[in-house]
Design a protein around this motif. Structure first.
Motif, PDB file in Angstrom:
ATOM      1  N   LEU A  58       0.867  -1.183   0.000  1.00 47.60           N
ATOM      2  CA  LEU A  58       0.000   0.000   0.000  1.00 47.60           C
ATOM      3  C   LEU A  58       0.901   1.230   0.000  1.00 47.60           C
ATOM      4  O   LEU A  58       1.602   1.473   0.974  1.00 47.60           O
ATOM      5  CB  LEU A  58      -0.893   0.005   1.254  1.00 47.60           C
ATOM      6  N   VAL A 227     -13.599   0.398 -18.160  1.00 39.82           N
ATOM      7  CA  VAL A 227     -13.706  -1.051 -18.309  1.00 39.82           C
ATOM      8  C   VAL A 227     -13.459  -1.457 -19.755  1.00 39.82           C
ATOM      9  O   VAL A 227     -12.842  -2.488 -20.022  1.00 39.82           O
ATOM     10  CB  VAL A 227     -15.078  -1.540 -17.818  1.00 39.82           C
ATOM     11  N   LEU A 230      -9.917  -2.212 -20.630  1.00 38.68           N
ATOM     12  CA  LEU A 230      -9.213  -3.342 -20.032  1.00 38.68           C
ATOM     13  C   LEU A 230      -8.836  -4.437 -21.030  1.00 38.68           C
ATOM     14  O   LEU A 230      -7.701  -4.901 -21.040  1.00 38.68           O
ATOM     15  CB  LEU A 230     -10.048  -3.956 -18.908  1.00 38.68           C
ATOM     16  N   LEU A 242      -4.329   1.025 -15.367  1.00 39.05           N
ATOM     17  CA  LEU A 242      -4.671   0.151 -14.242  1.00 39.05           C
ATOM     18  C   LEU A 242      -4.234  -1.281 -14.526  1.00 39.05           C
ATOM     19  O   LEU A 242      -3.630  -1.947 -13.683  1.00 39.05           O
ATOM     20  CB  LEU A 242      -6.186   0.163 -14.006  1.00 39.05           C
ATOM     21  N   LEU A 243      -4.547  -1.761 -15.735  1.00 41.67           N
ATOM     22  CA  LEU A 243      -4.258  -3.153 -16.074  1.00 41.67           C
ATOM     23  C   LEU A 243      -2.756  -3.401 -16.123  1.00 41.67           C
ATOM     24  O   LEU A 243      -2.253  -4.385 -15.587  1.00 41.67           O
ATOM     25  CB  LEU A 243      -4.903  -3.495 -17.419  1.00 41.67           C
ATOM     26  N   GLY A 245      -0.437  -1.675 -14.608  1.00 41.02           N
ATOM     27  CA  GLY A 245       0.055  -1.589 -13.239  1.00 41.02           C
ATOM     28  C   GLY A 245      -0.159  -2.891 -12.493  1.00 41.02           C
ATOM     29  O   GLY A 245       0.685  -3.342 -11.730  1.00 41.02           O
ATOM     30  N   SER A 246      -1.313  -3.521 -12.751  1.00 45.66           N
ATOM     31  CA  SER A 246      -1.609  -4.765 -12.040  1.00 45.66           C
ATOM     32  C   SER A 246      -0.761  -5.917 -12.585  1.00 45.66           C
ATOM     33  O   SER A 246      -0.395  -6.827 -11.845  1.00 45.66           O
ATOM     34  CB  SER A 246      -3.107  -5.054 -12.106  1.00 45.66           C
ATOM     35  N   GLY A 249       2.876  -5.184 -11.106  1.00 44.20           N
ATOM     36  CA  GLY A 249       2.982  -4.910  -9.684  1.00 44.20           C
ATOM     37  C   GLY A 249       3.368  -3.475  -9.356  1.00 44.20           C
ATOM     38  O   GLY A 249       3.939  -3.208  -8.307  1.00 44.20           O
ATOM     39  N   GLN A 250       3.088  -2.553 -10.266  1.00 45.42           N
ATOM     40  CA  GLN A 250       3.409  -1.137 -10.026  1.00 45.42           C
ATOM     41  C   GLN A 250       2.273  -0.487  -9.252  1.00 45.42           C
ATOM     42  O   GLN A 250       1.374   0.125  -9.829  1.00 45.42           O
ATOM     43  CB  GLN A 250       3.603  -0.400 -11.354  1.00 45.42           C
ATOM     44  N   THR A 251       2.307  -0.652  -7.916  1.00 47.08           N
ATOM     45  CA  THR A 251       1.167  -0.185  -7.136  1.00 47.08           C
ATOM     46  C   THR A 251       0.983   1.313  -7.197  1.00 47.08           C
ATOM     47  O   THR A 251      -0.133   1.804  -7.227  1.00 47.08           O
ATOM     48  CB  THR A 251       1.315  -0.606  -5.662  1.00 47.08           C
ATOM     49  N   ILE A 254      -0.926   2.230 -10.208  1.00 48.75           N
ATOM     50  CA  ILE A 254      -2.355   1.932 -10.096  1.00 48.75           C
ATOM     51  C   ILE A 254      -3.062   3.024  -9.302  1.00 48.75           C
ATOM     52  O   ILE A 254      -4.085   3.555  -9.721  1.00 48.75           O
ATOM     53  CB  ILE A 254      -2.588   0.580  -9.403  1.00 48.75           C
ATOM     54  N   TRP A 255      -2.468   3.361  -8.144  1.00 47.82           N
ATOM     55  CA  TRP A 255      -3.130   4.356  -7.290  1.00 47.82           C
ATOM     56  C   TRP A 255      -3.203   5.711  -7.978  1.00 47.82           C
ATOM     57  O   TRP A 255      -4.218   6.404  -7.873  1.00 47.82           O
ATOM     58  CB  TRP A 255      -2.402   4.483  -5.952  1.00 47.82           C
ATOM     59  N   LEU A 258      -5.898   5.589 -10.484  1.00 45.58           N
ATOM     60  CA  LEU A 258      -7.193   5.531  -9.799  1.00 45.58           C
ATOM     61  C   LEU A 258      -7.622   6.921  -9.334  1.00 45.58           C
ATOM     62  O   LEU A 258      -8.762   7.347  -9.541  1.00 45.58           O
ATOM     63  CB  LEU A 258      -7.060   4.593  -8.608  1.00 45.58           C
ATOM     64  N   ALA A 261      -8.591   9.048 -12.223  1.00 50.58           N
ATOM     65  CA  ALA A 261      -9.942   8.726 -12.694  1.00 50.58           C
ATOM     66  C   ALA A 261     -10.990   9.328 -11.778  1.00 50.58           C
ATOM     67  O   ALA A 261     -12.007   9.867 -12.238  1.00 50.58           O
ATOM     68  CB  ALA A 261     -10.119   7.210 -12.778  1.00 50.58           C
TER      69      ALA A 261
END
Lengths: 287, 280
Positions: A58, A227, A230, A242-243, A245-246, A249-251, A254-255, A258, A261
């Motif tokens: 986190l 969506v 994706l 987002l995809l 990053g997931s 593993g680039q948290t 992603i944040w 997010l 957005a």
């Protein structure tokens, strides 16, 4: 002041909780790393390290803010690493889809209000279709349209349009039926033609419903676009960020995407609210 | 081509019949069911006619008959996916999320400070694209249904919270004064007057949340899942261009969504029979 103070307290509490959670969730990794290298870390060392990990479980709030800042101002806006670039691509599809969906919803609502047979046959399906997770169809629409040679902006916009279409339709049908029987009877005794009934009574009384559904619709259009980005190896847009990053593993990425957005959604809803105030004022409906 | 012509003839006949019924018996009970049912059948017939008549490739749009065939042939897989996504992911998340929202709403209602501070933040969060947290939760809670349930909890929480808080305010001063003259305690007022009065609002939130729960569970599976589940099956079947299976999954999703919504609406009808919107 009585309104700002509680909100600020809650936001501060959330940030404090966030920091606490970041330390708690990331500490395991720090201790693990230290044990592997044979070093021992004290409490304050651990605290410092959890704040600056490269791929934290986190990320701490300031890391997200820095990721956001770097994504917005640190790159050229045409760069693939710039959030402005990805945000703009998402915004384009959202905007186009929102316009298509709103126009389609408006036209159909007008048709439904004036045609009893269409209303009886279509409306139950429109309501039932709200219970269907339409987003499940998104990947298929993208692939099918791509096999037809339609790529880029339009497929995403169509999914956004589909999501913003129903709130507008349902809200407008309700709004166009909002004038009560007395008002309709009054216009009838004046001998008003159907067109006057629509422009002078039904349309003005539907405005409050219209803007309420626009606010829902614009937020739904953004979700639809994200969506839609994706599947099928999308390379650009906030959903693709987002995809990716997931995957890697680039948290922090992603944040940052997010939060970007979320800000985009808030700005779009606020814009609709602004237009609402201007339009209602011009129509003399503002209270 | 004759299939297409038949479909168009059927379409025109259905429009004529529906217009006739709508003009003649608009308020009859059977007409309110028959007209939309015929409309739905007409859509399917037109779909079949267009796909067969123009020889549309199965990759683009399979005919309804083909989808029905595939559906019947793969009920086993569909049941596995249904259990994974709907029962484990969506339903468990829905129950936990709604229960949490209910409890928080009662707490928020007790404290004016919390209400002033939390509600603007809650309203803001309710409008955000919450589905975006899916990749984070998949990372935290693993690929299985637990991460989907977590996404569903967060997506259903805010709509239910916002509606429930509005509902707890739905009593008028006269009723509250009456309870006070009876000397009712806080708990008695809550259980006997305010919770029943809040039910119509609560069910409004619960109904919105049914759709969100399914969407959350399916979309979260796009970010990683074990080798079962509706979102997983849809994305892999799209990759293999097995569109009939995708449409079968969508049919399951539609049936589940409608059934879920219908169930909540049924409970609502039983519990809020006294409310004006349930009369007539």
């Amino acid at each position: 002041m009585t309104r700002v103070f509680p909100v600020l307290t809650v936001i501060l509490a959330i940030i404090a909780l966030w920091y606490g959670a970041a330390v708690w969730l990331n500490s395991a990794w720090v201790y693990d790393q230290a044990q592997r290298s044979g070093a021992s870390v004290g409490f304050w060392d651990m605290l410092g390290q959890t704040m600056g990990l490269k791929r934290p479980v986190l990320p701490a709030p300031h890391q997200v803010v820095m990721g956001l800042w770097d994504g917005i101002t640190g790159q050229k806006i045409t760069s693939k690493r710039s959030l402005v670039y990805h945000g703009w691509i998402t915004l384009e599809a959202t905007g186009l889809g929102f316009i298509i969906g709103t126009v389609a919803g408006l036209l159909l609502a007008v048709a439904l209000v004036h045609n009893k047979a269409l209303d009886m046959s279509f409306m139950p399906w429109a309501i039932a279709s709200q219970t269907i997770p339409v987003l499940a169809i998104a990947p298929m629409v993208i692939v099918v349209l791509a096999s037809l040679g339609v790529k880029g902006l339009l497929p995403k916009a169509l999914i956004a349009a589909y999501l913003s279409f129903f709130p507008v339709l349902v809200g407008m049908v309700k709004g166009l039926r909002a004038p009560d029987a007395m008002q309709i009877d009054l216009l009838r005794t004046y001998g008003a033609p159907k067109a006057a009934m629509f422009w002078k009574l039904r349309l003005p009384s539907s405005m409050a419903y219209f803007f309420a559904s626009l606010k829902v619709g614009v937020a739904a259009a953004l979700v639809g676009t994200i969506v839609a980005e994706l599947p099928a190896g999308a390379v650009a847009g906030l959903g693709a960020r987002l995809l990716q990053g997931s995957y890697y593993g680039q948290t922090i990425q992603i944040w940052a995407a997010l939060i970007a957005a979320a800000c985009l959604a808030a700005v779009l809803v606020a814009l609709v609210g602004l237009v609402e105030r201007i339009v209602l004022k011009r129509m003399g409906l503002a209270r | 081509m004759s299939v297409l012509i038949c479909a168009i003839v059927f379409w025109i006949a259905a429009i004529a019949l529906n217009s006739f019924i709508a003009a003649r018996w608009p308020e009859r009970r059977w007409a309110r069911y028959f007209v939309p049912a015929l409309f739905g059948v007409t859509l399917l017939v037109l779909w079949e006619g267009i796909v067969r008549g123009f020889g549309v490739s199965q990759v683009i749009l399979p005919a309804p008959s083909l989808i029905a065939e595939r559906f019947a042939a793969s009920t086993g897989v569909l049941w596995i996916d249904f259990r994974q996504t709907i029962l484990k992911g969506a339903l468990s998340g829905y129950i936990m999320g709604c229960a949490a929202a209910f409890v928080v709403a009662v707490l928020v209602d007790r404290s004016r400070f919390l209400e002033r501070g939390l509600m603007p933040v809650g309203n803001f969060l309710a409008a955000l694209p919450i589905v975006g947290i899916a990749p984070i939760f998949v990372m935290w809670f693993g690929f299985d249904w637990q991460s989907k349930a977590a996404v569903v909890i967060v997506t259903v929480f805010f709509p239910v919270l916002v509606n429930m808080v509005a509902g707890l305010k739905a009593t008028d001063p006269l009723q509250r004064d009456l309870m006070r003259t009876y000397g009712a305690s806080y708990m008695q007022t809550l259980v006997k007057m305010r919770l029943p009065a809040a039910l119509p609002f609560l069910f409004n939130g619960l109904k919105i949340a049914t759709t969100l729960a399914l969407i959350g569970a399916i979309v979260a599976e796009f970010f990683g899942s074990p080798t079962r589940g509706m979102g997983f099956r849809i994305s892999t079947a799209v990759g293999q261009l097995d569109m009939a299976l995708v449409w079968s999954e969508i049919t399951v999703a539609a049936l589940a969504g409608t059934g879920f919504y219908g169930l909540i609406a049924l409970v609502e009808k039983g519990l809020t029979f006294w409310h004006p919107s349930q009369r007539g």
